[in-house]
Design a protein around this motif. Structure first.
Motif, PDB file in Angstrom:
ATOM      1  N   TYR A 176       0.806  -1.226   0.000  1.00  9.60           N
ATOM      2  CA  TYR A 176       0.000   0.000   0.000  1.00  9.60           C
ATOM      3  C   TYR A 176       0.838   1.275   0.000  1.00  9.60           C
ATOM      4  CZ  TYR A 176      -3.871  -3.134   1.169  1.00  9.60           C
ATOM      5  OH  TYR A 176      -4.806  -4.141   1.154  1.00  9.60           O
ATOM      6  N   GLY A 177       2.130   1.147   0.298  1.00  7.22           N
ATOM      7  CA  GLY A 177       3.003   2.312   0.287  1.00  7.22           C
ATOM      8  C   GLY A 177       2.885   3.180   1.525  1.00  7.22           C
ATOM      9  N   PHE A 178       2.735   2.559   2.685  1.00 11.11           N
ATOM     10  CA  PHE A 178       2.716   3.325   3.930  1.00 11.11           C
ATOM     11  C   PHE A 178       4.115   3.855   4.239  1.00 11.11           C
ATOM     12  CE2 PHE A 178      -1.263   1.103   4.719  1.00 11.11           C
ATOM     13  CZ  PHE A 178      -1.998   2.030   5.461  1.00 11.11           C
ATOM     14  N   PRO A 179       4.197   5.031   4.853  1.00 10.89           N
ATOM     15  CA  PRO A 179       5.502   5.497   5.356  1.00 10.89           C
ATOM     16  C   PRO A 179       5.828   4.756   6.647  1.00 10.89           C
ATOM     17  CG  PRO A 179       3.794   7.047   5.996  1.00 10.89           C
ATOM     18  CD  PRO A 179       3.113   5.997   5.130  1.00 10.89           C
ATOM     19  N   ASP A 180       7.008   5.018   7.195  1.00  6.07           N
ATOM     20  CA  ASP A 180       7.322   4.509   8.534  1.00  6.07           C
ATOM     21  C   ASP A 180       6.411   5.219   9.535  1.00  6.07           C
ATOM     22  OD1 ASP A 180       9.341   2.772   7.720  1.00  6.07           O
ATOM     23  OD2 ASP A 180      10.837   4.375   7.740  1.00  6.07           O
ATOM     24  N   LEU A 181       5.623   4.448  10.257  1.00  6.15           N
ATOM     25  CA  LEU A 181       4.660   5.015  11.189  1.00  6.15           C
ATOM     26  C   LEU A 181       5.076   4.748  12.628  1.00  6.15           C
ATOM     27  CD1 LEU A 181       1.346   3.838   9.437  1.00  6.15           C
ATOM     28  CD2 LEU A 181       2.368   6.131   9.365  1.00  6.15           C
ATOM     29  N   ASP A 182       4.647   5.614  13.519  1.00  8.91           N
ATOM     30  CA  ASP A 182       4.884   5.392  14.941  1.00  8.91           C
ATOM     31  C   ASP A 182       4.091   4.184  15.421  1.00  8.91           C
ATOM     32  OD1 ASP A 182       6.507   7.618  15.087  1.00  8.91           O
ATOM     33  OD2 ASP A 182       4.864   8.954  15.672  1.00  8.91           O
TER      34      ASP A 182
END
Length: 292
Positions: free
Chosen positions: A276-282
């Protein structure tokens, strides 16, 4: 980092099933085509399944991101999902709903993907809907699709995959794993841009209930068919929360000894991040609860 690849949100439920209306009542109940069903947990008092309640559940279960899909039984929630995305732009990917009519490319462009409820289409021949696949391909959006039971639509689906080899496609409901021929849906993920997500797997094995050993066995079977790098976890929130908690919908994967830590990490987040192309998330903070 954990990502939920299949869940639902709505502001006002106004859907249809078998051409009969579906609408929310109170205490999590809905009129489902004339039958009263417990559609949501009873604490969803006013029939609204909001982003704020979802985010609270995600934070408690330490889920970083999610993909909001749609269903005809809830009605078109496009406009509400655009509002949700504005509030939580990094944590959410959202789908517009395909309803067997042309969708303007400019409208599609506001969303991350397109949801096709293939098993509920009036025209079940997927090749008759190839234009929506073509649009998704041109716009660089993904397709989230729930196919008819078993292998009924697999041949048409494979033809579309070959027509649009660069189009990202997520096969939902783990191929309807409790029906004959489900492995044929999983085998579609042998194509490079096709993945499988497990939204609804606890519903499909609800008679067995937690910790769903047959669901774990099915995941192992799917790994053998398409590889660990193609499988993503999904909760099917909030409908499955009428039987279990949101945390339990992934807990049975986290705690099983039948999967390695690397396999769990891939299923619960890494594969979805790539697809899905998520960024690095907390990662939400762990809060000790009252029973610990």
């Amino acid at each position: 980092m954990i990502i939920d690849a299949h869940l639902h949100l709505w502001d006002r439920q106004c859907g249809r099933v078998d051409e009969k209306p579906v609408f929310a009542l109170c205490e999590g109940k809905s009129n489902f085509g004339g039958e009263i069903r417990q559609m949501m947990p009873p604490y969803m008092l006013d029939g609204r399944n909001t982003a704020e309640m979802l985010i609270a559940n995600m934070n408690y279960a330490r889920v970083s991101g999610c993909v909001v899909t749609q269903e005809y039984i809830d009605g078109n929630q496009d406009r509400y999902l655009l509002e949700c995305k504005k509030k939580y732009p990094e944590r959410m990917k959202i789908c517009c709903l395909y309803e067997e009519r042309e969708i303007d490319s400019e409208w599609i462009g506001q969303f991350d993907g397109i949801k096709i409820c293939a098993g509920r289409l009036r025209d079940q021949n997927l090749l008759h809907h190839k234009e929506i696949f073509a649009k998704a391909d041109r716009l660089g959006r993904f397709i989230s699709i729930d196919l008819s039971d078993g292998d009924l639509q697999v041949k048409e689906m494979e033809k579309l995959i070959k027509m649009y080899p660069d189009l990202r496609i997520a096969i939902g409901h783990f191929g309807m794993v409790t029906t004959n021929g489900w492995e044929e849906q999983i085998a579609l993920a042998r194509h490079k841009n096709v993945y499988v997500e497990s939204g609804g797997i606890t519903w499909l094995f609800h008679k067995e209930f937690y910790p769903y050993p047959s669901a774990i066995q099915a995941i192992r079977t799917a790994i053998g068919i398409c590889g660990i790098e193609k499988i993503m976890w999904g909760s099917d929130y909030p409908r499955t929360m009428t039987a279990i908690t949101y945390d339990m919908s992934k807990d049975f994967i986290e705690k099983t000894s039948a999967l390695s830590e690397e396999e769990k990490n891939r299923i619960l987040g890494e594969n979805a991040k790539d697809f899905y192309g998520f960024p690095d998330l907390d990662v939400p903070e762990k809060i000790r609860n009252m029973v610990e």
